[in-house]
Write a protein that holds these residues in place. Structure first.
Motif, PDB file in Angstrom:
ATOM      1  N   CYS A   1      43.105  10.331 -13.483  1.00  0.00           N
ATOM      2  CA  CYS A   1      44.384   9.803 -13.981  1.00  0.00           C
ATOM      3  C   CYS A   1      45.516  10.682 -13.426  1.00  0.00           C
ATOM      4  CB  CYS A   1      44.456   9.836 -15.495  1.00  0.00           C
ATOM      5  SG  CYS A   1      43.053   9.137 -16.376  1.00  0.00           S
TER       6      CYS A   1
ATOM      7  N   CYS B   1      47.425  10.153  -9.950  1.00  0.00           N
ATOM      8  CA  CYS B   1      48.594   9.260  -9.845  1.00  0.00           C
ATOM      9  C   CYS B   1      49.695   9.647 -10.835  1.00  0.00           C
ATOM     10  CB  CYS B   1      48.201   7.818 -10.114  1.00  0.00           C
ATOM     11  SG  CYS B   1      47.114   7.103  -8.873  1.00  0.00           S
ATOM     12  N   HIS B   2      49.321  10.390 -11.870  1.00  0.00           N
ATOM     13  CA  HIS B   2      50.303  10.745 -12.903  1.00  0.00           C
ATOM     14  C   HIS B   2      50.482  12.265 -12.888  1.00  0.00           C
ATOM     15  CE1 HIS B   2      50.479   6.695 -14.607  1.00  0.00           C
ATOM     16  NE2 HIS B   2      49.161   6.645 -14.588  1.00  0.00           N
TER      17      HIS B   2
ATOM     18  N   HIS C   1      48.164   4.866  -4.815  1.00  0.00           N
ATOM     19  CA  HIS C   1      46.965   4.869  -3.973  1.00  0.00           C
ATOM     20  C   HIS C   1      45.776   5.185  -4.847  1.00  0.00           C
ATOM     21  CE1 HIS C   1      49.041   5.910   0.073  1.00  0.00           C
ATOM     22  NE2 HIS C   1      49.834   5.234  -0.715  1.00  0.00           N
TER      23      HIS C   1
ATOM     24  N   ARG D   1      52.026  -1.596  -7.424  1.00  0.00           N
ATOM     25  CA  ARG D   1      53.115  -1.155  -8.306  1.00  0.00           C
ATOM     26  C   ARG D   1      53.268   0.359  -8.288  1.00  0.00           C
ATOM     27  NH1 ARG D   1      52.130  -5.149 -13.455  1.00  0.00           N
ATOM     28  NH2 ARG D   1      52.917  -7.041 -12.449  1.00  0.00           N
TER      29      ARG D   1
ATOM     30  N   GLN E   1      53.887   4.449 -13.416  1.00  0.00           N
ATOM     31  CA  GLN E   1      54.904   4.689 -14.453  1.00  0.00           C
ATOM     32  C   GLN E   1      54.812   6.111 -14.977  1.00  0.00           C
ATOM     33  OE1 GLN E   1      53.362   1.117 -16.499  1.00  0.00           O
ATOM     34  NE2 GLN E   1      55.496   0.671 -16.941  1.00  0.00           N
TER      35      GLN E   1
ATOM     36  N   LEU F   1      54.468   8.966 -17.796  1.00  0.00           N
ATOM     37  CA  LEU F   1      53.786   9.003 -19.091  1.00  0.00           C
ATOM     38  C   LEU F   1      54.509  10.002 -19.974  1.00  0.00           C
ATOM     39  CD1 LEU F   1      50.033   9.054 -17.957  1.00  0.00           C
ATOM     40  CD2 LEU F   1      51.498   7.083 -18.407  1.00  0.00           C
TER      41      LEU F   1
ATOM     42  N   MET G   1      54.472   7.877 -25.118  1.00  0.00           N
ATOM     43  CA  MET G   1      53.622   6.685 -25.159  1.00  0.00           C
ATOM     44  C   MET G   1      53.380   6.201 -26.596  1.00  0.00           C
ATOM     45  SD  MET G   1      52.769   5.472 -22.234  1.00  0.00           S
ATOM     46  CE  MET G   1      54.398   5.790 -21.671  1.00  0.00           C
TER      47      MET G   1
ATOM     48  N   PHE H   1      52.198  -1.886 -22.734  1.00  0.00           N
ATOM     49  CA  PHE H   1      52.072  -0.975 -21.608  1.00  0.00           C
ATOM     50  C   PHE H   1      51.961  -1.707 -20.271  1.00  0.00           C
ATOM     51  CE2 PHE H   1      50.781   0.784 -25.557  1.00  0.00           C
ATOM     52  CZ  PHE H   1      51.437   1.995 -25.584  1.00  0.00           C
ATOM     53  N   THR H   2      52.296  -0.982 -19.246  1.00  0.00           N
ATOM     54  CA  THR H   2      52.413  -1.415 -17.840  1.00  0.00           C
ATOM     55  C   THR H   2      53.713  -2.206 -17.646  1.00  0.00           C
ATOM     56  OG1 THR H   2      51.284  -3.566 -17.772  1.00  0.00           O
ATOM     57  CG2 THR H   2      49.882  -1.597 -17.604  1.00  0.00           C
ATOM     58  N   TRP H   3      54.009  -2.461 -16.391  1.00  0.00           N
ATOM     59  CA  TRP H   3      55.294  -3.080 -16.043  1.00  0.00           C
ATOM     60  C   TRP H   3      55.426  -4.502 -16.592  1.00  0.00           C
ATOM     61  CZ3 TRP H   3      59.516  -0.791 -14.330  1.00  0.00           C
ATOM     62  CH2 TRP H   3      59.414   0.399 -13.597  1.00  0.00           C
TER      63      TRP H   3
ATOM     64  N   GLN I   1      44.832   0.549 -22.616  1.00  0.00           N
ATOM     65  CA  GLN I   1      45.491   0.659 -21.314  1.00  0.00           C
ATOM     66  C   GLN I   1      44.604   1.268 -20.222  1.00  0.00           C
ATOM     67  OE1 GLN I   1      46.846   2.746 -18.997  1.00  0.00           O
ATOM     68  NE2 GLN I   1      47.885   1.028 -18.033  1.00  0.00           N
TER      69      GLN I   1
ATOM     70  N   GLU J   1      42.303   1.130  -7.951  1.00  0.00           N
ATOM     71  CA  GLU J   1      42.647   2.365  -8.636  1.00  0.00           C
ATOM     72  C   GLU J   1      41.384   3.248  -8.740  1.00  0.00           C
ATOM     73  OE1 GLU J   1      45.973   2.150 -11.516  1.00  0.00           O
ATOM     74  OE2 GLU J   1      45.676   0.004 -11.401  1.00  0.00           O
TER      75      GLU J   1
HETATM   76  C1  HEC Z   1      45.714   4.783  -8.561  1.00  0.00           C
HETATM   77  C2  HEC Z   1      46.791   5.328  -9.372  1.00  0.00           C
HETATM   78  C3  HEC Z   1      46.606   5.382 -10.866  1.00  0.00           C
HETATM   79  C4  HEC Z   1      45.564   5.937 -11.566  1.00  0.00           C
HETATM   80  C5  HEC Z   1      44.315   6.592 -11.009  1.00  0.00           C
HETATM   81  C6  HEC Z   1      45.899   5.800 -12.964  1.00  0.00           C
HETATM   82  N1  HEC Z   1      47.111   5.181 -13.103  1.00  0.00           N
HETATM   83 FE1  HEC Z   1      48.073   4.868 -14.847  1.00  0.00          FE
HETATM   84  N2  HEC Z   1      49.424   3.700 -13.867  1.00  0.00           N
HETATM   85  C7  HEC Z   1      49.455   3.512 -12.506  1.00  0.00           C
HETATM   86  C8  HEC Z   1      50.348   2.406 -12.192  1.00  0.00           C
HETATM   87  C9  HEC Z   1      50.655   1.856 -10.800  1.00  0.00           C
HETATM   88  C10 HEC Z   1      50.853   1.941 -13.419  1.00  0.00           C
HETATM   89  C11 HEC Z   1      51.713   0.709 -13.637  1.00  0.00           C
HETATM   90  C12 HEC Z   1      50.699  -0.432 -13.708  1.00  0.00           C
HETATM   91  C13 HEC Z   1      51.249  -1.822 -13.825  1.00  0.00           C
HETATM   92  O1  HEC Z   1      52.393  -2.009 -14.173  1.00  0.00           O
HETATM   93  O2  HEC Z   1      50.475  -2.759 -13.577  1.00  0.00           O
HETATM   94  C14 HEC Z   1      50.262   2.789 -14.458  1.00  0.00           C
HETATM   95  C15 HEC Z   1      50.525   2.675 -15.821  1.00  0.00           C
HETATM   96  C16 HEC Z   1      49.950   3.480 -16.791  1.00  0.00           C
HETATM   97  C17 HEC Z   1      50.311   3.468 -18.203  1.00  0.00           C
HETATM   98  C18 HEC Z   1      51.363   2.598 -18.851  1.00  0.00           C
HETATM   99  C19 HEC Z   1      52.652   3.351 -19.035  1.00  0.00           C
HETATM  100  C20 HEC Z   1      53.726   2.522 -19.683  1.00  0.00           C
HETATM  101  O3  HEC Z   1      54.835   3.032 -19.873  1.00  0.00           O
HETATM  102  O4  HEC Z   1      53.490   1.349 -20.006  1.00  0.00           O
HETATM  103  C21 HEC Z   1      49.497   4.378 -18.834  1.00  0.00           C
HETATM  104  C22 HEC Z   1      49.481   4.708 -20.315  1.00  0.00           C
HETATM  105  C23 HEC Z   1      48.629   4.943 -17.820  1.00  0.00           C
HETATM  106  N3  HEC Z   1      48.950   4.395 -16.602  1.00  0.00           N
HETATM  107  C24 HEC Z   1      47.632   5.859 -18.084  1.00  0.00           C
HETATM  108  C25 HEC Z   1      46.624   6.145 -17.170  1.00  0.00           C
HETATM  109  C26 HEC Z   1      45.370   6.801 -17.523  1.00  0.00           C
HETATM  110  C27 HEC Z   1      44.979   7.314 -18.888  1.00  0.00           C
HETATM  111  C28 HEC Z   1      44.642   6.866 -16.363  1.00  0.00           C
HETATM  112  C29 HEC Z   1      43.232   7.400 -16.179  1.00  0.00           C
HETATM  113  C30 HEC Z   1      42.201   6.735 -16.950  1.00  0.00           C
HETATM  114  C31 HEC Z   1      45.458   6.276 -15.307  1.00  0.00           C
HETATM  115  N4  HEC Z   1      46.630   5.836 -15.839  1.00  0.00           N
HETATM  116  C32 HEC Z   1      45.070   6.227 -13.982  1.00  0.00           C
HETATM  117  C33 HEC Z   1      48.742   4.228 -11.565  1.00  0.00           C
HETATM  118  C34 HEC Z   1      47.565   4.889 -11.848  1.00  0.00           C
END
Ligand code: HEC
Ligand code: HEC
Length: 347
Positions: free
Chosen positions: A76, A79-80, A95, A104, A107, A109, A112, A118-120, A130, A140
């Motif tokens: 996680c 990307c974050h 990526h 996309r 976003q 964090l 929360m 959640f998500t865009w 989520q 992802e």
């Molecule tokens: C490959 C890159 C990537 C990885 C790995 C990833 N994320 Fe994300 N995350 C994103 C993207 C891009 C979005 C926006 C998605 C969308 O709008 O469809 C997002 C959105 C989110 C959101 C929503 C935030 C909001 O304000 O609504 C949360 C919570 C989140 N991710 C948590 C996690 C967690 C926990 C993990 C691991 C299990 C994780 N992400 C792994 C790229 C990633």
């Protein structure tokens, strides 16, 4: 509010039964979830998954562990990234495994626990659900929960942590998701210059920031509302349709024509650091964002009516000086304490 108050809870569990005389109660401490004085009530029902010291530690370990992905690399945290308010810095779209491109922009964090969806496009209706999206998405993390459970069961450190964190002691999808949520709900960003002013803690705006705040309230706050800087609605802010992705936004979730090309109004906290901007990362700087609002708004069926001026032109009128003032205000939303908080960092 930055200090965890530890209330030591001894989870007695099965220790009462006499046939388990060697049972040693597991000590786990409850973490205090404190709502900042200038924040609304959380949307997350904290009482259903109260954060504990071990649950949080487990959630953090999972968050930074590549084992949650099929190639063992994409965590996680890949990307974050904390330094950029948990966005994927420099990446226009994210990526994932094998360099696969998403569509996309990752976003940020923070706060929360205060978000309803959640998500865009609001595809995830609960924070606990989520992570299923990134974990299982091919572009992802491309993994399955049974695959993750298998990998974690081979790690004595995880076996111990799950046992300490959860009463049923199980390594299962439910506990993985609960631990991740415990980590994420503690990620509260509420110590910006703006917050300190709102809470009367002694800070004051410069003249430029104060003018920017007034402009922001009249031109932006109808959507970027309140102390979270979002009313959590879905809107079309006039971005031209990108022929590469043709992302239909909220319509993907509801199927309603009126939701075509609408995206969730993002919080603007830590906005100085979460570039590039918009759901597809198309705008590089805050200047570009304000130029979009003044001169770049494109008409469509679902364009937000506030962007239609009486003279038939589109957008929010702003002078160059006003834009600079708004940007100065937006920079008061940067929370250095949050960005450097060791509780949330990988190492
Ligand atoms: C490959 C890159 C990537 C990885 C790995 C990833 N994320 Fe994300 N995350 C994103 C993207 C891009 C979005 C926006 C998605 C969308 O709008 O469809 C997002 C959105 C989110 C959101 C929503 C935030 C909001 O304000 O609504 C949360 C919570 C989140 N991710 C948590 C996690 C967690 C926990 C993990 C691991 C299990 C994780 N992400 C792994 C790229 C990633
Ligand atoms: C009618 C509602 C509305 C108004 C008014 C509005 N915005 Fe937005 N804003 C949005 C939406 C919706 C998005 C996300 C659009 C997308 O990505 O497709 C957004 C995105 C942004 C982003 C990018 C955030 C990110 O995380 O990528 C910034 C910065 C921003 N707005 C600043 C402003 C400023 C400054 C103003 C006032 C000049 C303003 N907005 C007025 C709805 C609005």
């Amino acid at each position: 509010m930055k200090i965890f108050s530890y209330i030591v809870i001894i989870l007695i569990g099965a220790s009462c039964s006499s046939d388990k005389e060697d049972y040693v109660p597991i000590e786990n401490a409850a973490l205090q979830f404190t709502v900042p004085a200038n924040f609304p009530e959380p949307s997350y029902n904290v009482s259903l998954n109260p954060p504990t010291e071990k649950g949080f530690e487990l959630g953090k370990k999972l968050f930074y562990d590549g084992r949650l992905s099929s190639d063992g690399v994409i965590s996680c945290g890949f990307c974050h990234i904390q330094d950029f308010a948990f966005t994927h810095h420099t990446h226009i779209v994210s990526h994932g495994v094998g360099g696969a491109l998403g569509t996309r922009n990752a976003q940020p964090l923070h706060n929360m626990a205060f978000m309803k969806e959640f998500t865009w496009d609001g595809a995830a209706r609960h924070l606990d659900l989520q992570p299923i999206i990134p974990i299982t998405a091919e572009v992802e993390m491309n993994e399955t929960f049974s695959g993750i459970v298998k990998k974690l069961e081979d790690q004595p450190e995880y076996v111990k942590l799950f046992a300490e964190a959860f009463e049923d002691q199980k390594i299962n999808p439910d506990n993985i998701l609960k631990a991740l949520s415990q980590f994420m709900i503690m990620m509260i960003s509420a110590n910006t210059k703006y917050d300190k002013i709102e809470r009367n803690e002694g800070s004051v705006f410069t003249q430029e920031e104060a003018s920017g705040f007034e402009l922001f309230k009249s031109k932006c706050a109808s959507c970027h509302q309140g102390t979270l800087f979002t009313d959590q609605s879905y809107r079309n802010n006039g971005l031209a349709i990108d022929p590469q992705y043709n992302d239909i936004g909220r319509n993907r979730v509801t199927g309603l024509a009126e939701d075509l090309h609408k995206f969730k109004v993002p919080s603007l906290r830590n906005i100085e650091l979460t570039f590039p901007y918009m759901h597809d990362g198309r705008l590089k700087t805050l200047n570009d964002v304000l130029d979009h609002y003044s001169d770049g708004v494109v008409n469509s069926e679902t364009l937000e009516p506030t962007f239609k001026r009486q003279d038939g032109t589109l957008g929010i009128p702003m002078t160059a000086e006003e834009k600079l003032q708004i940007i100065a205000f937006l920079k008061t939303l940067t929370d250095d304490d949050f960005l450097n908080d060791d509780r949330f960092s990988e190492f």
